[in-house]
Design a protein around this motif. Structure first.
Motif, PDB file in Angstrom:
ATOM      1  N   TYR A   1     -11.442   3.985  -2.787  1.00 19.64           N
ATOM      2  CA  TYR A   1     -10.198   3.221  -2.666  1.00 19.64           C
ATOM      3  C   TYR A   1     -10.434   1.758  -3.042  1.00 19.64           C
TER       4      TYR A   1
ATOM      5  N   PHE B   1       0.822  -1.205   0.000  1.00 13.00           N
ATOM      6  CA  PHE B   1       0.000   0.000   0.000  1.00 13.00           C
ATOM      7  C   PHE B   1       0.860   1.261   0.000  1.00 13.00           C
TER       8      PHE B   1
ATOM      9  N   TRP C   1      -8.341   0.099  -6.053  1.00 14.40           N
ATOM     10  CA  TRP C   1      -7.437  -1.027  -5.785  1.00 14.40           C
ATOM     11  C   TRP C   1      -7.869  -2.268  -6.568  1.00 14.40           C
TER      12      TRP C   1
ATOM     13  N   THR D   1       0.370  17.206  -6.384  1.00 12.30           N
ATOM     14  CA  THR D   1      -0.563  16.204  -5.879  1.00 12.30           C
ATOM     15  C   THR D   1      -1.118  16.658  -4.541  1.00 12.30           C
TER      16      THR D   1
ATOM     17  N   ARG E   1      -2.476  13.622   1.039  1.00 13.88           N
ATOM     18  CA  ARG E   1      -3.296  12.461   1.378  1.00 13.88           C
ATOM     19  C   ARG E   1      -3.749  12.617   2.828  1.00 13.88           C
TER      20      ARG E   1
ATOM     21  N   TRP F   1       1.938   1.804  -3.460  1.00 11.26           N
ATOM     22  CA  TRP F   1       0.812   2.323  -4.255  1.00 11.26           C
ATOM     23  C   TRP F   1       0.680   3.827  -4.060  1.00 11.26           C
ATOM     24  N   ARG F   2       0.742   4.285  -2.811  1.00 11.95           N
ATOM     25  CA  ARG F   2       0.613   5.714  -2.545  1.00 11.95           C
ATOM     26  C   ARG F   2       1.799   6.498  -3.075  1.00 11.95           C
TER      27      ARG F   2
ATOM     28  N   LEU G   1      -4.144   4.912   5.123  1.00 14.56           N
ATOM     29  CA  LEU G   1      -4.468   3.731   4.320  1.00 14.56           C
ATOM     30  C   LEU G   1      -4.845   2.539   5.202  1.00 14.56           C
TER      31      LEU G   1
ATOM     32  N   ARG H   1       1.691   7.577  -6.568  1.00 18.31           N
ATOM     33  CA  ARG H   1       0.712   8.611  -6.879  1.00 18.31           C
ATOM     34  C   ARG H   1       1.011   9.928  -6.171  1.00 18.31           C
ATOM     35  N   THR H   2       2.237  10.082  -5.712  1.00 19.78           N
ATOM     36  CA  THR H   2       2.652  11.304  -5.031  1.00 19.78           C
ATOM     37  C   THR H   2       3.659  12.039  -5.903  1.00 19.78           C
TER      38      THR H   2
END
Length: 283
Positions: A75, A23, A79, A35, A38, A26-27, A42, A30-31
């Motif tokens: 989410y 996870f 996912w 951006t 968050r 994954w984050r 998670l 996407r950073t």
């Protein structure tokens, strides 16, 4: 994680440590510049998904100390779409296999089906009637390894014949697990499934029912019957509430990930627990 009392479905520190790297990656992917920050933990998102999975409640009835239910579903859908849920499930399965002294790539599998009723929000086009079980709903076509952990899952209308679904299941199994060369099935699968498997290099063997009266576990195949029992411990799976078949498939992966992570950390699902016994942290 923000401070709150733990729910029984919450991840313990040990269970979160098993999946946090996936996870976090994954984050991190996407950073970047521009951006938005968050704001949701998670781990709390995963806890909310497991709460729905285990208790069977509608998402909009999530307790208020979880993130907003629309955020949780967002989410969940992301996912599922980008393969993160599948990745986490497969990571836990491989760890479990190594713990049992098995190589990560499986060589044998067991296949079977499970028909369940659907809820009112499922479109008619997405369901059907299982002529054998007289059940209107959907059918889960599942392949597991010899430990009972899912290898491939397909969700169809219950009207789809076992053999038709079995061929699709073998295709997915051959594509995702080319190391599998042996599959055990029950008598509901026709010879066309055996021939289809042979074309993919898979020896499909039908396990015959014992002739003696009374209940007897069927050799080789009993592991997948136990898997269906594991799934039924998750109330969200007792009836299919998902509008889309792929969401149903993902809910099965979450249930299996929940079960497998508990096994890996030596945790169980007790019917009661005192505050001092609860392994989940509240800090």
């Amino acid at each position: 994680m923000r401070s709150r009392r733990a729910y029984r479905s919450d991840l313990s520190d040990a269970r979160w440590a098993l999946t946090e790297p996936a996870f976090a990656a994954w984050r991190a992917a996407r950073t970047g510049p521009g951006t938005a920050a968050r704001v949701h933990d998670l781990r709390e998102i995963v806890n909310a998904i497991l709460y729905v999975n285990r208790t069977g409640i509608p998402r909009e009835y999530l307790p208020h100390d979880f993130p907003p239910y629309k955020t949780v579903y967002d989410y969940y859908a992301k996912w599922e779409a980008d393969g993160t849920t599948q990745q986490v499930h497969d990571l836990l399965r491989d760890k479990a296999r190594r713990t049992h002294g098995r190589p990560s790539p499986p060589s044998a599998a067991v296949i079977d089906t499970q028909s369940v009723k659907t809820s009112a929000n499922v479109a008619e086009a997405s369901q059907g009637i299982d002529a054998g079980k007289k059940t209107k709903g959907r059918k889960r076509h599942v392949a597991t390894d010899t430990l009972g952990i899912a290898l491939a899952v397909i969700v169809t209308a219950a009207s789809v014949h076992d053999s038709t679904g079995g061929k699709r299941l073998l295709d997915e199994l051959a594509a995702s697990h080319p190391s599998v060369t042996k599959v055990w099935a029950d008598g509901g699968y026709q010879n066309s499934v055996l021939q289809h498997g042979a074309a993919s290099g898979i020896d499909v063997e039908v396990v015959k029912r014992p002739t003696a009266k009374g209940f007897q576990p069927q050799p080789k195949r009993w592991v997948i019957e136990r898997t269906f029992g594991w799934l039924m411990q998750h109330r969200r799976l007792v009836r299919d509430y998902e509008a889309l078949p792929q969401r149903s498939r993902t809910m099965i992966h979450w249930a299996m990930a929940n079960k497998t992570s508990r096994e890996l950390t030596g945790e169980s699902t007790p019917s009661w627990r005192t505050e001092t016994d609860n392994p989940c942290t509240t800090a």
